[in-house]
Enzyme design. Structure first.
Site, short mmCIF file in Angstrom:
data_model
loop_
_atom_site.label_atom_id
_atom_site.label_comp_id
_atom_site.label_asym_id
_atom_site.label_seq_id
_atom_site.Cartn_x
_atom_site.Cartn_y
_atom_site.Cartn_z
CD GLU A 74 -1.53 7.94 8.29
OE1 GLU A 74 -1.52 7.25 8.69
OE2 GLU A 74 -0.18 8.64 7.87
NE ARG A 95 -2.57 2.32 12.34
CZ ARG A 95 -1.02 1.62 12.53
NH1 ARG A 95 -0.19 1.70 12.96
NH2 ARG A 95 -1.31 0.34 12.97
CE LYS A 141 9.76 2.95 8.75
NZ LYS A 141 9.05 4.42 9.72
CE LYS A 152 5.43 4.22 6.83
NZ LYS A 152 5.76 5.93 7.37
CG PHE A 160 -3.95 1.00 6.19
CD1 PHE A 160 -3.47 0.04 7.25
CD2 PHE A 160 -3.98 2.16 6.32
CE1 PHE A 160 -3.20 0.52 8.73
CE2 PHE A 160 -3.39 2.76 7.80
CZ PHE A 160 -2.96 2.07 8.37
NE ARG A 184 3.18 5.98 17.01
CZ ARG A 184 3.89 4.83 16.42
NH1 ARG A 184 3.88 4.86 15.22
NH2 ARG A 184 4.73 4.50 16.65
CD GLU A 218 -1.58 -1.83 3.27
OE1 GLU A 218 -1.40 -0.61 3.42
OE2 GLU A 218 -2.81 -2.00 3.50
P1 ATP Z 1 7.11 6.64 11.13
O1 ATP Z 1 8.06 7.91 11.66
O2 ATP Z 1 8.33 6.57 9.62
O3 ATP Z 1 6.03 7.63 10.50
P2 ATP Z 1 6.24 5.15 12.10
O4 ATP Z 1 7.64 5.17 13.34
O5 ATP Z 1 5.41 6.71 13.16
O6 ATP Z 1 6.73 5.66 11.30
P3 ATP Z 1 6.30 2.94 11.24
O7 ATP Z 1 6.14 1.68 12.15
O8 ATP Z 1 7.67 3.39 11.08
O9 ATP Z 1 5.75 3.90 12.43
O10 ATP Z 1 5.23 3.29 10.50
C1 ATP Z 1 3.85 3.06 11.12
C2 ATP Z 1 2.79 4.02 10.60
O11 ATP Z 1 2.74 4.83 9.76
C3 ATP Z 1 1.49 4.26 11.51
O12 ATP Z 1 1.73 4.10 12.26
C4 ATP Z 1 0.42 4.33 10.78
O13 ATP Z 1 0.39 6.19 10.73
C5 ATP Z 1 2.11 5.19 9.37
N1 ATP Z 1 0.69 4.32 7.66
C6 ATP Z 1 1.15 5.09 6.28
N2 ATP Z 1 0.17 4.67 5.37
C7 ATP Z 1 -0.31 3.65 5.81
C8 ATP Z 1 -0.36 2.04 5.91
N3 ATP Z 1 -0.49 2.28 4.75
N4 ATP Z 1 -0.16 1.09 6.50
C9 ATP Z 1 -0.03 1.41 7.27
N5 ATP Z 1 1.00 2.13 8.58
C10 ATP Z 1 0.99 3.67 7.59
#
Ligand code: ATP
Length: 597
Positions: free
Chosen positions: A327, A278, A449, A273, A367, A298, A271
Site C-alpha cells: 500500500e 494499493r 478485515k 490496514k 506486505f 488494484r 498487519e
Molecule cells: P476498503 O474500501 O476498505 O479500502 P477495498 O474494498 O478497497 O476496501 P478490501 O478487500 O476490503 O478492499 O481491502 C483490501 C484493501 O486494503 C487493499 O486493496 C489495500 O488497498 C488495503 N490495505 C491496507 N493495508 C493492507 C494490508 N496490510 N494488507 C492488505 N491490504 C491492505
C-alpha cells in the site's frame, strides 16, 4: 478474418443481452479467428487496443470524428449525390456543409457509430475486403500519434480507414475511437467464451480465471488457450506469472469480530490496514537487459509514472527481479506522519508529477512478495513469503518499508491490535491466514478485515462501493448544477447491475460539480444492457458503468422498488473510487455481509 466479418460478429453480440447468448456468440467469433488475430480481436471487442493494464487512448474527440466523417464525404461527393452542397462540390478544403450535415445526423441519432453507418450506407465501393489486423494496425497508429499536428494526422488516418471499410465496420470503428463500444460483457464472459470455444460449455472457465489472475492479459491468454496443440495442463505450464504484467490482487472478506476471525482462520498474521492506494510493484529487466520498475493499482492500471520514488527501488531492494504487493501512503513532509487517503490520492495524476512528489512524499508499505529472482511464490505459504520479503528489503531502506505484523491465535490479542491501529488513525487490522497461498480476489478465507463495532457508523458496518448508473436533472438549488440526484447500483449475478439508492442529499456543492463533470464524460444515449431497474427509477441521463463511488449510509432497508431488493437509508457520498472499475464494486451478496446483526 476481414474486418467486415468481425463487425458482423460484433453486431450479433450487440443484439442480445443474455450472458449465455453473448458467450456462445463470442465463442463463434473465436472459432473463426486465425491464431495471430486472437489478441487484437479480444481487445477490440472490449473497445480497446491493448490489455487492461496498458493504456492507449485515441485522444480524438467526437467533434474531430465528425470532422473526419465530413472530410470523407467531401472527398466522395457521390455519396450525397444530388443532395450535396451546390457550388463547392469540388472544394475539398471547405467541408463546412458536410460538417453541418454530420452534426445534424449525430444530434438525431445520439450515437456516433450509427451516424457513421448511416452516412456510409450509400457508399459504392463496399470495402469488405480489408482484414482485421490491417484495421487494428491503423487504429494503433492513430492512437499512438501525438505531438504537434497529431490531431490532423489522426483525422486523416480515420478518413483513410473509412475509405476502406463498409458501413457496419465504420459503426464499430468510430465507436471504438470514441470510447463508446458497449457490448455488455467483460473479462469473465470472455473466459467463459474461451472454454465454450473448445468444449461447448464452461468446464474450463474456473481454470482460465486462475490463469488470468496470474497474468492479467486476456488477449494473450486467449491466444495461448486456443492453441489447438496445447492441452489445458500445457497452457497452464506456458502461461506463467510475468514481470511487467500485473497479477490480479488478493482482496479481503469481512467478519464481525476478532473471535469469529480466529475461529475461521486459526493462526493469523495481523498487519495494520493502511488507508492509501494499493500498489503492485514489478522490478525486472526488458529484452535488452535494461532495468525497469512498474507499478499497478488494484484495478490493474499502470501507475509507474505517478511515483518517481519507484526509481529508488533498485537501491533499497535486494533482488534481481521481483513482484511486490503493498500500500502506498502519503506522509507529512514535516512530521513524517501518515496522511489520509484523500491526500495520498492526489498523487494519482498525469501532469505535474515531480512537483507533487516534492510536496507530498510517499512511502511504500510492503506486505507481500509474489515472485523473486524468477521464481513464482504464489503457492508458497504466507509465513514463508514474509521471510523472503524480509530478506528482500534492505535494512536501511527509507521509502520501501515492510508493514509490521504480529502472529497470533488469540482473539483478544487480535482485537487489541485492531483497536491500537484505529487509535493510530489507521483503518484497523488486516488479518491473513498464517500459511495461506496467494489467491486473487475475495474468494476463500485468506484475508479478512474486521467490521467496525456497532454504534460507530450506524447500523451499516462498512461503506459500499456503488456504480453510478445515471442522473436526474433535478429542481431547485441543485438544478443550476444540471444534476439534482443520481442513481447507484451494486453488482448482481451475471454482471447485472441492480439499483440500491437514488442519492440527492449528503453531497457537497463541490462534489455535485465534480460529479456532473465526470458523468458528462460517460454519458450514453440508451440504457446499458446490464442495468436492471424499475422503470419508475429511470434517470434523465444514463451513464456507462464506469464510475464507482464510495457510499456511506445508516442502514439497509427492504425495498420493493430497488432491484437489489434493499435500499440505502441516508446515503452519503464519501469519495470517488477511481481505483476501482465496475467489476470491483460491492456485490449484492457482499451487501448482506455489511449489515450488522
Ligand atoms: P476498503 O474500501 O476498505 O479500502 P477495498 O474494498 O478497497 O476496501 P478490501 O478487500 O476490503 O478492499 O481491502 C483490501 C484493501 O486494503 C487493499 O486493496 C489495500 O488497498 C488495503 N490495505 C491496507 N493495508 C493492507 C494490508 N496490510 N494488507 C492488505 N491490504 C491492505
Amino acid at each position: 478474418m476481414t474486418f467486415a466479418v468481425f463487425a458482423d460478429h460484433l453486431k450479433k453480440i450487440e443484439e442480445v443481452s443474455a450472458r449465455l447468448e453473448i458467450t456462445a456468440l463470442l465463442a463463434k467469433l473465436f472459432q473463426e479467428l486465425e491464431t495471430e488475430e486472437i489478441p487484437s480481436a479480444v481487445y477490440l471487442s472490449l473497445g480497446r487496443l491493448v490489455p487492461q493494464y496498458q493504456s492507449l487512448e485515441f485522444q480524438l474527440s467526437t467533434k474531430m470524428i465528425i470532422r473526419a466523417l465530413a472530410s470523407y464525404l467531401a472527398k466522395n461527393p457521390e455519396i450525397y449525390g444530388e443532395g450535396g452542397p451546390a457550388g463547392n462540390l469540388f472544394d475539398e478544403t471547405d467541408n463546412s456543409w458536410y460538417e453541418a450535415q454530420v452534426t445534424k445526423l449525430y444530434k438525431q441519432t445520439g450515437d456516433i457509430g450509427e451516424t457513421a453507418e448511416q452516412l456510409l450506407s450509400k457508399k459504392k465501393s463496399a470495402g469488405n475486403g480489408t482484414d482485421l489486423l490491417t484495421v487494428y494496425d491503423k487504429l494503433t497508429t492513430i492512437a499512438q500519434d501525438n505531438g504537434e499536428g497529431s490531431q490532423e494526422r489522426k483525422v486523416g488516418g480515420l478518413v483513410d480507414l473509412l475509405a476502406n471499410v463498409n458501413a457496419l465496420s465504420a459503426r464499430f470503428i468510430v465507436r471504438i475511437i470514441d470510447g463508446k463500444l458497449r457490448l455488455g460483457f467483460s473479462t469473465m464472459t470472455v473466459l467463459d467464451a474461451l472454454s465454450w470455444t473448445k468444449h461447448g460449455d464452461k468446464s474450463d472457465s474456473a481454470a482460465l480465471e486462475e490463469l488470468f489472475q496470474k497474468k492479467a492479459d486476456l488477449g494473450l491468454l486467449a491466444q495461448t488457450y486456443l492453441d489447438p496443440k496445447l492441452s489445458l495442463e500445457e497452457v497452464a505450464k506456458k502461461y506463467q506469472i510475468s514481470l511487467g504484467i500485473p497479477v490480479v490482487p488478493a482482496l479481503a472478506q469481512r467478519l464481525n469480530s476478532a473471535k469469529e476471525i480466529i475461529e475461521k482462520i486459526d493462526k493469523a498474521i495481523v498487519e495494520p490496514k493502511y488507508d492509501g492506494l494499493r500498489i503492485q510493484i514489478h522490478l525486472g529487466k526488458d529484452e535488452q537487459g535494461n532495468r525497469f520498475v512498474r507499478s499497478f493499482t488494484r484495478n490493474l492500471e499502470e501507475t509507474s509514472h505517478m511515483f518517481p520514488e519507484l526509481e529508488q527501488a533498485w537501491q533499497e531492494l535486494d533482488c534481481e527481479d521481483c513482484i511486490l504487493d503493498g500500500e502506498v501512503v502519503g506522509v507529512d513532509k514535516k512530521t513524517g506522519d501518515i496522511l489520509a487517503f484523500q491526500e495520498t490520492s492526489t498523487r494519482r495524476r498525469k501532469h505535474g508529477v515531480a512537483a507533487k512528489a516534492e510536496e507530498l512524499p510517499v512511502k511504500f508499505y510492503l506486505f507481500d512478495i509474489l515472485s523473486k529472482n524468477g521464481d513464482t511464490l504464489l503457492d508458497t505459504p504466507l509465513n514463508e513469503r514474509k521471510e523472503i520479503l524480509a530478506k528482500t528489503v534492505k535494512k536501511d531502506a527509507e521509502t520501501f518499508l515492510i508493514a509490521p505484523f504480529i502472529v497470533t491465535t488469540d482473539a483478544q490479542e487480535l482485537h487489541d491490535f485492531h483497536t491500537e491501529q484505529l487509535a493510530l488513525g489507521l483503518e484497523g487490522a488486516m488479518i491473513k491466514k498464517y500459511d495461506s497461498v496467494y489467491k486473487s480476489g475475495r474468494k476463500g478465507w485468506r484475508w479478512v478485515k474486521i467490521k467496525e463495532e456497532e454504534g460507530s457508523t450506524g447500523k451499516l458496518s462498512d461503506t459500499l462501493d456503488c456504480i453510478v448508473m445515471g442522473y436526474y436533472r433535478g429542481r431547485g438549488k441543485r438544478a443550476s448544477f444540471g444534476l439534482g440526484a443520481f442513481l447507484v447500483g451494486l453488482l448482481g449475478k451475471d454482471e447485472k447491475i441492480l439499483t440500491v439508492a437514488k442519492i440527492g442529499t449528503g453531497i457537497t456543492d463541490e462534489q455535485f460539480k465534480e460529479l456532473k463533470q465526470r458523468l458528462d464524460a460517460i454519458e450514453t444515449p440508451a440504457k446499458p444492457a446490464q442495468y436492471q431497474l424499475d422503470k419508475n427509477l429511470n434517470p434523465d441521463v444514463w451513464v456507462k458503468p464506469a464510475l464507482v463511488v464510495e457510499i456511506a449510509a445508516d442502514e439497509l432497508t427492504k425495498s420493493p422498488i430497488h432491484s437489489a431488493s434493499k435500499a440505502l437509508r441516508f446515503p452519503r457520498l464519501v469519495r470517488f473510487r477511481d481505483d476501482k472499475n465496475w467489476e470491483q464494486a460491492t456485490t449484492v451478496e457482499e451487501m448482506a455481509q455489511i449489515t450488522l446483526g
